[in-house]
Design an enzyme around this catalytic site. Structure first.
Site, PDB file in Angstrom:
ATOM      1  CB  SER A   1      -3.275   4.266   0.752  1.00  0.00           C
ATOM      2  OG  SER A   1      -2.641   3.010   0.552  1.00  0.00           O
TER       3      SER A   1
ATOM      4  CB  SER B   1      -0.901   0.024   1.238  1.00  0.00           C
ATOM      5  OG  SER B   1      -0.155   0.394   2.392  1.00  0.00           O
ATOM      6  CG  ASP B   2       1.384   5.842  -1.453  1.00  0.00           C
ATOM      7  OD1 ASP B   2       2.311   6.008  -0.633  1.00  0.00           O
ATOM      8  OD2 ASP B   2       1.227   6.573  -2.441  1.00  0.00           O
ATOM      9  CD1 TRP B   3       4.842   5.168   4.929  1.00  0.00           C
ATOM     10  CD2 TRP B   3       4.693   4.043   3.011  1.00  0.00           C
ATOM     11  NE1 TRP B   3       5.884   4.260   4.888  1.00  0.00           N
ATOM     12  CE2 TRP B   3       5.814   3.558   3.731  1.00  0.00           C
ATOM     13  CE3 TRP B   3       4.406   3.464   1.783  1.00  0.00           C
ATOM     14  CZ2 TRP B   3       6.644   2.535   3.243  1.00  0.00           C
ATOM     15  CZ3 TRP B   3       5.223   2.444   1.292  1.00  0.00           C
ATOM     16  CH2 TRP B   3       6.317   1.991   2.024  1.00  0.00           C
TER      17      TRP B   3
END
Length: 748
Positions: A280, A276-278
């Site tokens: 998200s 995941s993006d940080w």
């Protein structure tokens, strides 16, 4: 540098202890024999994964779905599973111990590494081999700093001229982005370092990125926003893919089974793990079941981030894949253990395939070596695009030019990159003024004037009085110089991740500065030092010479000087169309959206596909770039049709000759026109390109190959790529609007 890295990990590190029930489970687990198959590097990877997975408890497996800290995955010491230690990218290795707000703060210890040119600058090189070597150098520095994974490359398409991260990506064309993305991945993975192809999918604006719902039709997704990811998986075998923040067609990317399972893992055949993006993720079971394998960040750093007012306001969310939450959903029957096994198997597979399990990265190697700086310099030089050169003002002739005034808010400061998580801190960086002084030597007088302060950087320079004084000093300097070089653009605080650029116009006072200098000095060179297109209408007609240097990394000043004085011949080509004004861009009527929804109504007509098909004249077209020499194209002819197992390969050649007096490099571009298809198609699409170096008078024959995919479009009805047999047209040229040769081609 090893001491610095160690200090940072101790200073900012967080001790992570497993919960009590996990401790009891670990204590009850049988000892692992020294000759366990997964420990043997000669055992096939899939057997190692199966053996190791079978030895893990549910608690251990569930714990691996979330990070242990800001940029580390969860290690399992009992089994020797290492943490994957990550670092931000993609333009070099940057800090890993906190958000960009923390790591970019003035009083925060810095991780110093080579600052490579921005992604859009590297895209302007159209140099696949150079991007591969850049990826290799970044992989080397990642290992030297004791890290295992670099968060890059960014391959999102430049849909909107105002996107705050346009500087990170490889431009507006999916084919170009795919070729360069594959090269970067190959370079990084060749060093045994894990790249992360991002952001999946369609991260094309920063406006409300944590809440925005993008509505994109299936064909547009497959033809414009997915090809670079598809190539990264199928051609480069990328080890990780990072999901994007926003929603696509109603579902967050992190819990979107259509994107993560149906397309990425099934259609593309992705075998690595999705990260995941940080901050998200927004759920537990839906996220795991959709195909998210690793949530970042985790542990106390994640909780600290999510409790901050700034994070709450922005819409970040996380800690949903915490081990206890995951186990609770398994117990409730909302997640199967088979799903957990698939998640963990993917993480283990990457740990084995990358060599991390057998060859950890202790750090301590050299960073920012002469060889790495040379790659940065080559990238910055090749990426500079000569947009205008009336009267042959460039290159500057030392026999005629005895004084140069270097002016502008970006003249004496090295603006190496845009802001946010990609901003690399180099040990040293060369500003345009310094590079010009070095090249000018003692025979040319070089003066400097600010001209105008960078908007928002220093409030003392934004007053009417300060601006008037700075402008007066610039005009005086320009009027007493043989040549004026005006370096304008943006910087990391007004072009950055987290927000979009407010306007295509240059920051306050810069247009007026260019106009005032040009009025007193007819030999003015304007240099754009920014990652986004800018409005030029106020001064372009009276500008003799114009260069786009983008964000050139730490060697940007030396690269600019080499181009100005002719030590290097410009070879950069625009990887994006530069519109005359924002309203001319195809997405302008559908940006930023309403009520947190944005409709990608322009569909496949992004960039030159729109301008060239709809006859909208840009300021400068896609693929455009001048040289100090000239090139002639001739003899476009078919070589053969080679039948392959699944499709036929069309091969053809073209001759390119340097008709000038200087050695130079031309980027030969191949576009395909489909005038007979049943589907609506752009007037042409880029399908091949080649950089060719030529001595004066030299001719080379360039060969190209196009497979069936080059003539195909995505059919939502058939859920597949379709080619309508018939006569296509091969177009070979120097830009999307400078087609030199055409030839019909039958494809069946």
């Amino acid at each position: 540098m090893r001491r610095c890295a160690a200090f940072l990990s101790v200073f900012f590190g967080v001790l992570v202890f497993p919960p009590g029930n996990m401790i009891a489970q670990i204590a009850a687990s049988p000892a692992v024999p020294a000759d366990a198959p997964y420990k043997n590097s000669k055992t096939p990877v899939e057997e190692r994964v199966k053996d190791l997975l079978g030895r893990m408890t549910l608690e251990e497996k569930a714990s691996m779905l979330a990070g242990s800290g800001w940029m580390e995955s969860m290690p399992i010491e009992r089994l020797g599973i290492p943490a994957i230690k990550m670092a931000d990218g993609p333009m070099g290795v940057r800090a890993w111990y906190g958000s960009s707000a923390v790591t970019n703060a003035a009083n925060t210890p810095k991780v110093l590494s080579t600052s490579f040119p921005s992604g859009v600058a590297m895209a302007a090189t159209w140099d696949i081999d150079l991007v591969r070597r850049e990826g290799q150098a970044i992989g080397q520095e990642t290992k030297s700093l004791g890290r295992d994974m670099i968060l890059g490359p960014t391959v999102n398409i430049n849909r909107v001229p105002l996107w705050g991260r346009n500087f990170e990506g490889y431009g507006e064309d999916p084919y170009l982005a795919a070729r360069l993305g594959v090269a970067y991945i190959q370079g990084v993975q060749g060093e045994g370092v894990i790249p992360s192809l991002k952001h999946f999918a369609a991260n094309n604006e920063e406006f409300e990125r944590h809440r925005l719902d993008e509505h994109i039709d299936e064909r547009t997704l497959h033809e414009i926003y997915l090809p670079a990811f598809k190539a990264g998986v199928e051609e480069a075998g990328v080890w990780t893919v990072m999901s994007a923040y926003e929603k696509v067609n109603g579902k967050y990317c992190a819990e979107n089974p259509y994107l993560l399972k149906d397309i990425l893992k099934k259609e593309f055949g992705f075998k690595g793990f999705v990260i995941s993006d940080w901050g998200s993720t927004y759920s537990t079971a839906p996220t795991v079941n959709a195909g998210m394998d690793l949530e970042m960040p985790g542990g106390p750093p994640a909780k600290a981030m999510l409790s901050s007012p700034r994070t709450i306001m922005s819409g970040n969310s996380g800690t949903w894949l915490d081990g206890e939450k995951v186990r609770a959903e398994v117990k409730a029957g909302h997640i199967t253990e088979a799903a957990i096994d698939d998640n963990v198997s993917r993480i283990l597979r990457v740990i084995f395939v990358s060599g991390l399990f057998d060859h950890p990265h202790p750090g301590g190697g050299d960073v920012d070596t002469p060889e790495q700086r040379a790659i940065a310099l080559q990238g910055a030089t090749e990426g500079i695009v000569l947009l205008k050169n009336a009267g042959g003002l460039l290159p500057l002739d030392p026999a005629k030019v005895k004084s140069i005034a270097v002016i502008g808010p970006n003249a004496a400061v090295a603006r190496t990159g845009g802001g946010g998580s990609s901003l690399v801190r180099p040990k040293s960086a060369v500003a345009p003024l310094d590079g010009i002084k070095e090249k000018a030597g003692s025979t040319i007088k070089v003066t400097n004037a600010l001209g105008v302060g960078m908007e928002g950087e220093d409030p003392a320079q934004d007053t009417p009085e300060a601006r008037a004084k700075a402008l007066e000093e610039a005009v005086d300097a320009a009027s007493h110089a043989d040549v004026a070089v005006v370096v304008v653009g943006r910087y990391s605080k007004n072009e950055s991740e987290g927000f979009d650029v407010k306007t295509m116009d240059l920051p306050a006072g810069q247009d007026e500065l260019i106009q005032a200098v040009e009025k007193v000095n007819p030999h003015t060179v304007v240099v754009l030092n920014t990652g986004d297109p800018v409005t030029m209408s106020k001064w372009i007609e009276t500008t003799p010479a114009l260069l786009d240097m983008w964000y050139g990394g730490e060697e940007g000043g030396n690269a600019l000087a080499a181009i100005l004085f002719g030590a290097a011949n410009p070879s950069g080509k625009l990887p994006v169309s530069l519109p005359k004004k924002f309203e001319d861009s195809p997405a302008s009527g559908h940006y930023p959206g309403e009520n947190l929804k944005v409709d990608y109504a322009e569909g496949i007509y992004v960039g030159y596909r729109y301008y060239d098909t709809r006859n909208v004249e840009p300021q400068f077209p896609f693929g455009f770039g001048l040289s100090y020499t000239t090139f002639e194209y001739s003899d476009l002819k078919m070589i053969m049709i080679e039948e392959m197992e699944m499709a036929s390969l069309r091969k053809f050649s073209v001759n390119v000759r340097n008709t000038g007096r200087r050695p130079g490099t031309e980027v030969v571009q191949v576009y395909v026109h489909d005038g007979h298809s049943k589907a609506d198609r752009p007037v042409h699409e880029l399908k091949a390109f080649n950089r060719v170096e030529l001595k004066p008078g030299e001719t080379k024959t360039i060969e190209f190959s196009l497979n069936r995919g080059a003539f195909s479009y995505w059919s939502p009805e058939k859920k597949d790529w379709v080619m309508d047999p018939g006569t296509f047209e091969i177009q070979v040229g120097a830009s999307s609007r400078d087609i030199r040769l055409k030839a019909p081609l039958e494809v069946y």
